[in-house]
Structures are given as structure tokens and as C-alpha cells.
Enzyme design. Structure first.
Site, PDB file in Angstrom:
ATOM      1  N   PHE A   1       0.816  -1.228   0.000  1.00 29.34           N
ATOM      2  CA  PHE A   1       0.000   0.000   0.000  1.00 29.34           C
ATOM      3  C   PHE A   1       0.845   1.272   0.000  1.00 29.34           C
ATOM      4  CE2 PHE A   1      -2.332  -3.290   2.240  1.00 29.34           C
ATOM      5  CZ  PHE A   1      -3.605  -3.208   1.727  1.00 29.34           C
ATOM      6  N   ALA A   2       2.145   1.148   0.321  1.00 28.21           N
ATOM      7  CA  ALA A   2       2.953   2.339   0.624  1.00 28.21           C
ATOM      8  C   ALA A   2       3.084   3.240  -0.603  1.00 28.21           C
ATOM      9  CB  ALA A   2       4.331   1.903   1.109  1.00 28.21           C
TER      10      ALA A   2
ATOM     11  N   TYR B   1       1.001  10.839 -10.691  1.00 29.96           N
ATOM     12  CA  TYR B   1       0.508   9.826  -9.751  1.00 29.96           C
ATOM     13  C   TYR B   1       0.037   8.581 -10.507  1.00 29.96           C
ATOM     14  CZ  TYR B   1      -2.732   7.364  -6.695  1.00 29.96           C
ATOM     15  OH  TYR B   1      -3.375   6.388  -6.014  1.00 29.96           O
TER      16      TYR B   1
ATOM     17  N   ASN C   1     -13.032   5.337  -5.616  1.00 28.50           N
ATOM     18  CA  ASN C   1     -12.899   6.306  -4.515  1.00 28.50           C
ATOM     19  C   ASN C   1     -13.065   5.645  -3.153  1.00 28.50           C
ATOM     20  OD1 ASN C   1     -13.354   7.936  -6.980  1.00 28.50           O
ATOM     21  ND2 ASN C   1     -13.173   9.605  -5.517  1.00 28.50           N
TER      22      ASN C   1
ATOM     23  N   HIS D   1     -10.104  14.888   0.229  1.00 27.40           N
ATOM     24  CA  HIS D   1     -11.170  14.027  -0.304  1.00 27.40           C
ATOM     25  C   HIS D   1     -12.566  14.549   0.050  1.00 27.40           C
ATOM     26  CE1 HIS D   1      -7.705  11.213  -0.331  1.00 27.40           C
ATOM     27  NE2 HIS D   1      -8.194  11.018  -1.534  1.00 27.40           N
TER      28      HIS D   1
ATOM     29  N   ARG E   1     -18.604   9.860  -9.204  1.00 29.44           N
ATOM     30  CA  ARG E   1     -17.553   8.938  -8.776  1.00 29.44           C
ATOM     31  C   ARG E   1     -18.162   7.678  -8.185  1.00 29.44           C
ATOM     32  NH1 ARG E   1     -15.211  11.901 -11.366  1.00 29.44           N
ATOM     33  NH2 ARG E   1     -13.313  13.103 -11.021  1.00 29.44           N
TER      34      ARG E   1
ATOM     35  N   ARG F   1     -11.926  21.587 -11.177  1.00 32.04           N
ATOM     36  CA  ARG F   1     -10.560  21.344 -10.708  1.00 32.04           C
ATOM     37  C   ARG F   1      -9.788  20.689 -11.854  1.00 32.04           C
ATOM     38  NH1 ARG F   1      -9.796  17.438  -5.509  1.00 32.04           N
ATOM     39  NH2 ARG F   1     -10.469  15.876  -7.022  1.00 32.04           N
TER      40      ARG F   1
ATOM     41  N   GLY G   1      -7.794  18.386 -14.137  1.00 28.07           N
ATOM     42  CA  GLY G   1      -7.536  16.943 -14.150  1.00 28.07           C
ATOM     43  C   GLY G   1      -8.686  16.079 -13.694  1.00 28.07           C
TER      44      GLY G   1
END
Ligand code: UFG
Length: 328
Positions: A73-74, A141, A170, A189, A221, A282, A284
Site C-alpha cells: 500500500f505504501a 501519480y 474512490n 477528499h 464517482r 478542478r 484533471g
């Protein structure tokens, strides 16, 4: 039951999944550098404070403990930040994963569940999104995760390393009875920000655009409860432990909610109006990101049991006092 190395197990999704796996009877050792993860999320005896970029330290750990598999997960997770400091994402996410893969290959551990993201698809050509749609990341990302997914595919083919890549939509919600929830700093978030606006702890919310081609003009989402994500990891792990081959799965419910629908759900849960205003889009943000989750349902038998929006909001709301007490 298996012995699992959980990289990033002190963070949001990693700590919920560790909690879930321990309840299933697995043994977990958490590796975390505690830069964004929290010590309070891990039992002290299970925690090793190591940065995954430190390959020799990882190799020592692999030599000392006989792991059956790795859950990874890091990572750095802020899409917006990644467009300002891309190299942070390639170093932490891609470089960190490569270091972990090196240590696994050196020690002969050949099973990994990797936290990927819907951001690998960029703006999809159609919705809902299926796993065979092309990589079209639109941020460092997303690209940092694409690079790892590709490396894992080649390592499956030529180095005997089996992987499951879980592409999260999400992630949200909490497990308050285990004192776990979302504690990002800064929080960006939607659901925690809307909850904080409703309860007066945070600022009014800005809705980022109402001119999208959706039901009400705001972005849509696919919100998945973090404990439903945890169960997806447990099933992915079992698939590998049973000798399954490398696979990629979307993790979403298949149902989308718009920003304005999320605000309405929070108003219903709290009985309070959410102070909000309409702002510009926003950068992106794709209009709609909804998963086709057929593959994970049919191949792994995954079901969402806690991702009804009202349940997500209730659990996140119940975690708020715990978060606030820790933050004070
Ligand atoms: N939004 C607002 N106002 C806010 C915050 C968010 O209107 O103050 C909107 C966003 O524009 C978006 C939706 O709420 O339409 C959800 O935004 P989040 O920031 O909560 O989540 P994202 O969809 O941007 O990103 C999430 C993960 C990423 C992952 C991505 C993949 O946080 O890590 O999903 O789809 F890459």
C-alpha cells in the site's frame, strides 16, 4: 493461515486491511516509514519502521521472517501534488515498489497484491470502465502506478512473480469500532470535507464544477467503503496463495454518485445543511469514473456489503470524534 508483509500498513487503506486480515487469522508484519501513516494504527509488536526504498533493510527483514506474500500500500496519493512535484511520485511510488520487488525476488517471495488506482485509465473513452481499457494516465501519480503495473506484468512473465493489481476507485468510510478511519493531512477528499463542513469543524465546501455532462452537472464517482476494499485484498491474497496467476481488478461498486448527491446524503445523515458554493472545475478531474466490477465479482467472488452511500457516510461520521480527539 499466511504470514504477510504489509507495506504501508500504518496508512488509511493498509491499516483497515491489516485489521481485516488479522481477524481472518493471518499473521501480519507492517513496514511503514510513518511519514503519512500513524503509529496508532499498528500494534507496536507488528511495526517495523522501514522506508521501502531501503532495499538492504527490507532484505534483512525478508531473511529474518518467512513471508508467504506481500500486500503493498505504501505510496504518495495526492493527484494534484503529483503534478507539482512529479519526481516525488516516481521516487516514492515507482522507485519504492521496485525496491520492494527487488527484495522479494532476492528472498524468493513470489506473491504480491499491489494498490493500483482508477487513475491509470485517465479520462476513459466509455463508462463503466473495464480492466481491458488502455492505460492513459493523466498525472504523474497515475503514471507512477502504471509503471509498477507494467513491471509486475513483465516479472510475472519472466521472473515467476505473481501479482494482483487492485485498481481502487474512490476509497472512503471508516471502521470506527476498530478506531480506524481517514486521517489525511491535508484532507482533500470529498466525503470527509463535506462531513466537516456539515458539522462546523471545517470550511464550507466548494463544488468543483457543475457544468459536466452528468445528471446534475457535478462530477460522478464510484465510492467504495474501505472495509469492502479490505475484503477485496483478502480475496486477492487468497487467489495468489491458492496458486492463481497474475490478474488486474477494478475495485468499485459499479454505482456512481455525483458531488451534489454526496452533499445530500451527508445532509440526510447529519440533519444539517452543508454550507457549499459552486466553483470552477478542478484541473484533471474526469467527468465520470465508475467501475465495471464484473471481473472481481465473478473471478474472486467479491461483494460490496458496506458501500451503500448512507453506510459510508454514517461510518465516516462516527469516526469524526476519534479523529478530532487525536488531532487536538
Ligand atoms: N470535489 C469537490 N470539492 C472538494 C473536493 C472534491 O467538488 O472540495 C469533487 C472532485 O472534483 C471529484 C469528487 O469530488 O469530482 C471526488 O474527489 P476526491 O478528491 O475525493 O477524489 P478523486 O476522485 O479526485 O480521487 C480519488 C483518489 C485518487 C485516485 C482517484 C482515482 O483520491 O487517489 O480517485 O479515480 F487516483
Amino acid at each position: 493461515m499466511a504470514k504477510i508483509l504489509v507495506a504501508g500498513g500504518a496508512g488509511y487503506i493498509g491499516s483497515h486491511t491489516t485489521h481485516y486480515l488479522l481477524n481472518q487469522g493471518h499473521d501480519c508484519v507492517v513496514v511503514d516509514n510513518l511519514v503519512t501513516g500513524y503509529r496508532h494504527n499498528v500494534e507496536p509488536s507488528r511495526l517495523r519502521q522501514i522506508d521501502i526504498q531501503d532495499t538492504p533493510a527490507l532484505s534483512d527483514l525478508f531473511a529474518a521472517e518467512k513471508f508467504d506474500a506481500v500486500l503493498h500500500f505504501a505510496a504518495s496519493i495526492a493527484v494534484g501534488e503529483s503534478t507539482k512535484i512529479p519526481q516525488k511520485y516516481f521516487r516514492n511510488n515507482t522507485g519504492g515498489s521496485f525496491s520492494l520487488i527487488d527484495a522479494m525476488l532476492d528472498s524468493g517471495v513470489n506473491k504480491i497484491v499491489f494498490s493500483s488506482t482508477a487513475a491509470v485509465y485517465g479520462t476513459p473513452a466509455k463508462t463503466p470502465i473495464t480492466e481491458d481499457m488502455p492505460f492513459q494516465a493523466e498525472s504523474p501519480y497515475g503514471e507512477s502506478k502504471v509503471m509498477v503495473e507494467k513491471a509486475l506484468q513483465w516479472n510475472a512473465q519472466f521472473a515467476g512473480l505473481n501479482s494482483v493489481c487492485l485498481r481502487y476507485f474512490n476509497a472512503c468510510g471508516a471502521e470506527p469500532k476498530a478506531n480506524r478511519g481517514e486521517e489525511h493531512i491535508p484532507e482533500t477528499h470529498l466525503i470527509p470535507l463535506v462531513l466537516r463542513a456539515a458539522t462546523g469543524v471545517g470550511k464550507p465546501v466548494t463544488v468543483f464544477g457543475t457544468d459536466y455532462p452528468t445528471r446534475d452537472g457535478s462530477c460522478e464517482r464510484d465510492y467504495i467503503h474501505v472495509m469492502d476494499l479490505a475484503s477485496a485484498h483478502a480475496l486477492a491474497l487468497q487467489h495468489l496463495l491458492d496458486g492463481g496467476s497474475s490478474r488486474q481488478f477494478n475495485c468499485g461498486t459499479g454505482e456512481g454518485f455525483t458531488v451534489l448527491e454526496v452533499i445530500k446524503a451527508v445532509e440526510e445523515a447529519t440533519g444539517k445543511k452543508v454550507p457549499h458554493s459552486i466553483g470552477p472545475r478542478r484541473d484533471g478531474d474526469p467527468s465520470t469514473l465508475v467501475a465495471d466490477s464484473t471481473r472481481i465479482r465473478t473471478e474472486l467472488g467479491w461483494k460490496s456489503t458496506r458501500s451503500a452511500l448512507a453506510d459510508i457516510v454514517r461510518d465516516a461520521l462516527e469516526f469524526e470524534p476519534i479523529r478530532l480527539q487525536r488531532a487536538s
